[in-house]
Design a protein around this motif. Structure first.
Motif, PDB file in Angstrom:
ATOM      1  N   ALA A 426       6.220   1.168  -0.994  1.00 48.10           N
ATOM      2  CA  ALA A 426       6.290   2.440  -1.718  1.00 48.10           C
ATOM      3  C   ALA A 426       6.311   3.636  -0.774  1.00 48.10           C
ATOM      4  O   ALA A 426       6.995   4.632  -1.033  1.00 48.10           O
ATOM      5  CB  ALA A 426       5.113   2.555  -2.693  1.00 48.10           C
ATOM      6  N   PHE A 427       5.547   3.516   0.324  1.00 51.07           N
ATOM      7  CA  PHE A 427       5.427   4.638   1.276  1.00 51.07           C
ATOM      8  C   PHE A 427       5.576   4.093   2.706  1.00 51.07           C
ATOM      9  O   PHE A 427       4.573   3.848   3.392  1.00 51.07           O
ATOM     10  CB  PHE A 427       4.071   5.337   1.120  1.00 51.07           C
ATOM     11  CG  PHE A 427       3.766   5.765  -0.289  1.00 51.07           C
ATOM     12  CD1 PHE A 427       4.382   6.875  -0.848  1.00 51.07           C
ATOM     13  CD2 PHE A 427       2.851   5.046  -1.061  1.00 51.07           C
ATOM     14  CE1 PHE A 427       4.097   7.278  -2.145  1.00 51.07           C
ATOM     15  CE2 PHE A 427       2.550   5.440  -2.363  1.00 51.07           C
ATOM     16  CZ  PHE A 427       3.186   6.549  -2.896  1.00 51.07           C
ATOM     17  N   PRO A 428       6.788   3.914   3.172  1.00 48.04           N
ATOM     18  CA  PRO A 428       7.025   3.293   4.493  1.00 48.04           C
ATOM     19  C   PRO A 428       6.360   4.028   5.651  1.00 48.04           C
ATOM     20  O   PRO A 428       6.073   3.409   6.689  1.00 48.04           O
ATOM     21  CB  PRO A 428       8.552   3.337   4.617  1.00 48.04           C
ATOM     22  CG  PRO A 428       9.052   3.386   3.216  1.00 48.04           C
ATOM     23  CD  PRO A 428       8.045   4.190   2.462  1.00 48.04           C
ATOM     24  N   ASP A 429       6.107   5.321   5.509  1.00 49.71           N
ATOM     25  CA  ASP A 429       5.547   6.088   6.630  1.00 49.71           C
ATOM     26  C   ASP A 429       4.033   5.939   6.764  1.00 49.71           C
ATOM     27  O   ASP A 429       3.456   6.311   7.796  1.00 49.71           O
ATOM     28  CB  ASP A 429       5.878   7.581   6.460  1.00 49.71           C
ATOM     29  CG  ASP A 429       7.371   7.841   6.583  1.00 49.71           C
ATOM     30  OD1 ASP A 429       8.071   7.021   7.219  1.00 49.71           O
ATOM     31  OD2 ASP A 429       7.850   8.855   6.028  1.00 49.71           O
ATOM     32  N   ILE A 430       3.389   5.412   5.735  1.00 46.99           N
ATOM     33  CA  ILE A 430       1.940   5.265   5.798  1.00 46.99           C
ATOM     34  C   ILE A 430       1.583   4.093   6.717  1.00 46.99           C
ATOM     35  O   ILE A 430       2.176   3.005   6.649  1.00 46.99           O
ATOM     36  CB  ILE A 430       1.343   5.038   4.384  1.00 46.99           C
ATOM     37  CG1 ILE A 430       1.485   6.321   3.556  1.00 46.99           C
ATOM     38  CG2 ILE A 430      -0.124   4.635   4.473  1.00 46.99           C
ATOM     39  CD1 ILE A 430       0.973   6.186   2.149  1.00 46.99           C
ATOM     40  N   ILE A 431       0.579   4.310   7.574  1.00 46.44           N
ATOM     41  CA  ILE A 431       0.145   3.283   8.522  1.00 46.44           C
ATOM     42  C   ILE A 431      -0.892   2.394   7.836  1.00 46.44           C
ATOM     43  O   ILE A 431      -1.936   2.875   7.358  1.00 46.44           O
ATOM     44  CB  ILE A 431      -0.461   3.932   9.774  1.00 46.44           C
ATOM     45  CG1 ILE A 431       0.589   4.843  10.447  1.00 46.44           C
ATOM     46  CG2 ILE A 431      -0.970   2.870  10.745  1.00 46.44           C
ATOM     47  CD1 ILE A 431       0.027   5.712  11.551  1.00 46.44           C
ATOM     48  N   ILE A 432      -0.616   1.107   7.778  1.00 45.61           N
ATOM     49  CA  ILE A 432      -1.464   0.141   7.090  1.00 45.61           C
ATOM     50  C   ILE A 432      -2.504  -0.443   8.051  1.00 45.61           C
ATOM     51  O   ILE A 432      -2.179  -0.702   9.219  1.00 45.61           O
ATOM     52  CB  ILE A 432      -0.604  -1.000   6.497  1.00 45.61           C
ATOM     53  CG1 ILE A 432       0.498  -0.430   5.607  1.00 45.61           C
ATOM     54  CG2 ILE A 432      -1.455  -1.997   5.728  1.00 45.61           C
ATOM     55  CD1 ILE A 432      -0.005   0.377   4.439  1.00 45.61           C
ATOM     56  N   PRO A 433      -3.748  -0.673   7.608  1.00 49.19           N
ATOM     57  CA  PRO A 433      -4.750  -1.286   8.494  1.00 49.19           C
ATOM     58  C   PRO A 433      -4.295  -2.653   8.980  1.00 49.19           C
ATOM     59  O   PRO A 433      -3.627  -3.393   8.265  1.00 49.19           O
ATOM     60  CB  PRO A 433      -5.984  -1.418   7.584  1.00 49.19           C
ATOM     61  CG  PRO A 433      -5.767  -0.399   6.517  1.00 49.19           C
ATOM     62  CD  PRO A 433      -4.292  -0.328   6.296  1.00 49.19           C
ATOM     63  N   GLU A 434      -4.640  -2.993  10.201  1.00 47.96           N
ATOM     64  CA  GLU A 434      -4.269  -4.295  10.763  1.00 47.96           C
ATOM     65  C   GLU A 434      -5.261  -5.367  10.318  1.00 47.96           C
ATOM     66  O   GLU A 434      -6.408  -5.085  10.081  1.00 47.96           O
ATOM     67  CB  GLU A 434      -4.236  -4.208  12.291  1.00 47.96           C
ATOM     68  CG  GLU A 434      -3.175  -3.261  12.811  1.00 47.96           C
ATOM     69  CD  GLU A 434      -3.131  -3.212  14.326  1.00 47.96           C
ATOM     70  OE1 GLU A 434      -3.966  -3.936  14.956  1.00 47.96           O
ATOM     71  OE2 GLU A 434      -2.279  -2.505  14.886  1.00 47.96           O
TER      72      GLU A 434
END
Length: 434
Positions: A426-434
Motif C-alpha cells: 500500500a505504501f512502498p516508501d514506508i520502511i518496514i521493521p526487519e
C-alpha cells in the motif's frame, strides 16, 4: 466491466457537481452527510441567500471531490473532510489558509479542544480547517448488568475496574460466569492497546512503528476469544446492533439473526467501545428499548474516533459568504447553543458552549449521567501529535491480520509478516521493521 462501470459512476457524479455549481446558488457546500442541512437552512434565512448542499456518499467522497479540488472545475466554496483523510488533504493545499488575513482564526485557539484545533493545521502550522465536534471515545455499558454482576453501576467505580487491560479481562471473567459477554467482539479493545504507548504509525523517518503495546493486541484479542469474553458479533453486523437491546445467539457472525434459537443458546452483551457521536446516531436510534439503562465510562486509555472538519476552498469566488457560513457553524455561540440543544447530546469542540451546557446536565438515556463532563475530561487527554495520514488504512490492515490470528488461520508470526507485506504494497516508501 467493473472498472468501466466505476469510471462511469465517478464521471456521472462529477458532471452532477459541475452542473450544480452552474446553478444560481450563492454558495456551494459539499459534504458526505446531510448533517449540515439544518445549519444551511438557518444561514439562508439569516442572509437571504441560496446555498446548494451537495452530498457525495462517503465511499465516493475523496475520489469524486479530489479531481474537482485539483482542477477547480466544479469545486465547491466550502467542503468538509473526515479524520480518515484529513492529514492528507491538509498537505495538498485544498483549503484556504484561515490563519492569514482577513480571517486570523489563531485568535480562536483557546476556544477549542486542543487536539481538535491542532488536527486542522497544515505542516506549516496554519489553520486550514476547523471542527465543531469533539469525538473522544469511552465504554458504554448496561447499568442493570453492572449492578447484578459487579455490584455497582456507578461510572467512576466501573471505570476503575476498566482502567487496565487486566482489569477488563477480570470483568470479562465475571460476566462470563453469569452468561454475559464483556463486548460484542474483539475489536472493542483495539483503541486501548494503541493507547498504552501512544506512537504514530509512521514516524518522521518514514518508518513503520510497531510498539509492544500494539503487538499486545494479538494476545489480548486471542484471550478474549479463547476465554469466550465476547459474543462474536462483528461491529456493524445485525447481531452487533441487536446486542444493545437483549440476548443474541452466540457466534452469529455476519449472519441474519435467528429468533428461533433456544434461550440457553443465547447470551447478553454488557458493554461496547464507541465515541461521542454513537450516543445519538447508534444507541438512541437502535436501542430505544434499553434507554435509561446505559452509562459511559473510561477504558484503559483515552482515544477518539471520527470527526468532521470544514474549510473554504482556496480558489472560491465566494470567500466572504463562505467565511460567514464557517463562522456561524463553528464559532457562533448563539447558533451552537441552539444546535447542541436540538441534537440532545452532541459534544462540541467549542468550549464556551460545551462548558455551559455541561453544567448540571443530565442525559436521560444514560440514566441521568452528565456525559458532557466525562467526555470533556477524556478529550483533554488526547494528543494529536501521534495522528498521521496513514492511520485508518494501516489500522485496518493490522486489525484484519489480528483477526486472522484470532480465527486460527495463521500464527502470530505469519499474521505479522503478512501485515508488513500489506503495508509495503500500500505504501512502498514506508520502511518496514526487519
Amino acid at each position: 466491466m467493473k472498472k468501466w462501470m466505476f469510471l462511469l459512476a465517478i464521471t456521472s457524479v462529477f458532471l452532477v457537481l459541475t452542473a450544480c455549481s452552474e446553478e444560481k446558488a450563492d454558495l456551494v457546500v459539499t459534504s458526505f452527510t446531510d448533517e449540515l442541512q439544518g445549519p444551511i437552512d438557518k444561514f439562508e434565512k439569516l442572509h437571504d441567500v441560496k446555498v446548494d448542499l451537495q452530498i457525495i456518499p462517503t465511499e465516493n467522497y475523496t475520489t469524486t471531490l479530489r479531481p474537482a479540488l485539483e482542477s477547480g472545475k466544479g469545486a465547491p466554496d466550502v467542503f468538509t473532510g473526515e479524520i480518515v483523510y484529513l492529514k492528507d488533504w491538509l498537505e495538498q493545499d485544498y483549503w484556504e489558509n484561515l490563519s492569514a488575513d482577513p480571517y486570523n482564526v489563531d485568535s480562536w485557539e483557546d476556544d477549542y479542544m486542543e487536539y481538535v484545533w491542532d488536527l486542522g493545521k497544515d505542516p506549516e502550522d496554519n489553520v486550514r480547517a476547523v471542527s465543531w465536534q469533539t469525538t473522544p471515545g469511552g465504554i458504554y455499558y448496561r447499568r442493570s448488568i453492572a449492578k447484578e454482576v459487579l455490584g455497582t453501576d456507578d461510572p467512576a467505580e466501573v471505570g476503575e475496574m476498566f482502567s487496565t487491560m487486566e482489569g477488563l479481562m477480570e470483568v470479562g471473567e465475571k460476566m462470563k460466569e453469569k452468561n454475559y459477554r464483556l463486548f460484542p467482539d474483539e475489536g472493542s479493545i483495539q483503541p486501548y492497546t494503541n493507547g498504552q504507548d501512544p506512537q504514530p504509525w509512521v514516524n518522521e523517518a518514514n518508518e513503520l512503528v510497531m510498539t509492544e503495546a500494539r503487538l499486545s493486541y494479538f494476545d489480548y484479542a486471542k484471550e478474549l476469544r479463547d476465554k469466550q469474553y465476547t459474543a462474536l458479533a462483528p461491529a456493524w453486523s445485525p447481531a452487533w446492533y441487536e446486542s444493545f437491546v437483549g440476548p443474541i445467539s452466540y457466534n452469529v457472525g455476519w449472519d441474519e439473526l435467528d429468533d428461533s434459537a433456544e434461550a440457553e443458546d443465547k447470551t447478553e452483551v454488557f458493554a461496547v467501545s464507541l465515541p461521542t457521536w454513537a450516543l445519538n446516531s447508534v444507541l438512541k436510534v437502535e436501542a430505544e428499548e434499553t434507554a435509561g439503562d446505559w452509562a459511559v465510562t473510561n477504558g484503559p486509555t483515552p482515544y477518539f474516533q471520527g470527526g468532521t472538519w470544514i474549510g473554504m476552498y482556496k480558489d472560491s469566488e465566494n470567500k466572504d459568504l463562505a467565511w460567514e457560513f464557517i463562522q456561524m457553524l463553528v464559532h457562533d455561540e448563539e447558533f451552537l447553543t441552539e444546535w447542541v440543544t436540538e441534537t440532545t447530546g452532541d459534544v462540541l469542540s467549542y468550549i464556551p458552549v460545551t462548558s455551559k451546557i455541561s453544567e448540571g446536565y443530565e442525559e436521560e438515556y444514560l440514566g441521568g449521567q452528565n456525559h458532557y463532563e466525562f467526555f470533556l475530561e477524556e478529550a483533554n487527554k488526547i494528543d494529536a501529535s501521534t495522528i498521521t495520514k496513514y492511520d485508518q488504512q494501516i489500522g485496518d490492515l493490522f486489525g484484519t491480520e489480528v483477526g486472522n490470528y484470532v480465527e486460527g488461520t495463521v500464527t502470530k508470526e505469519e499474521a505479522l509478516e503478512e501485515f508488513y507485506n500489506q503495508v509495503k504494497n500500500a505504501f512502498p516508501d514506508i520502511i518496514i521493521p526487519e
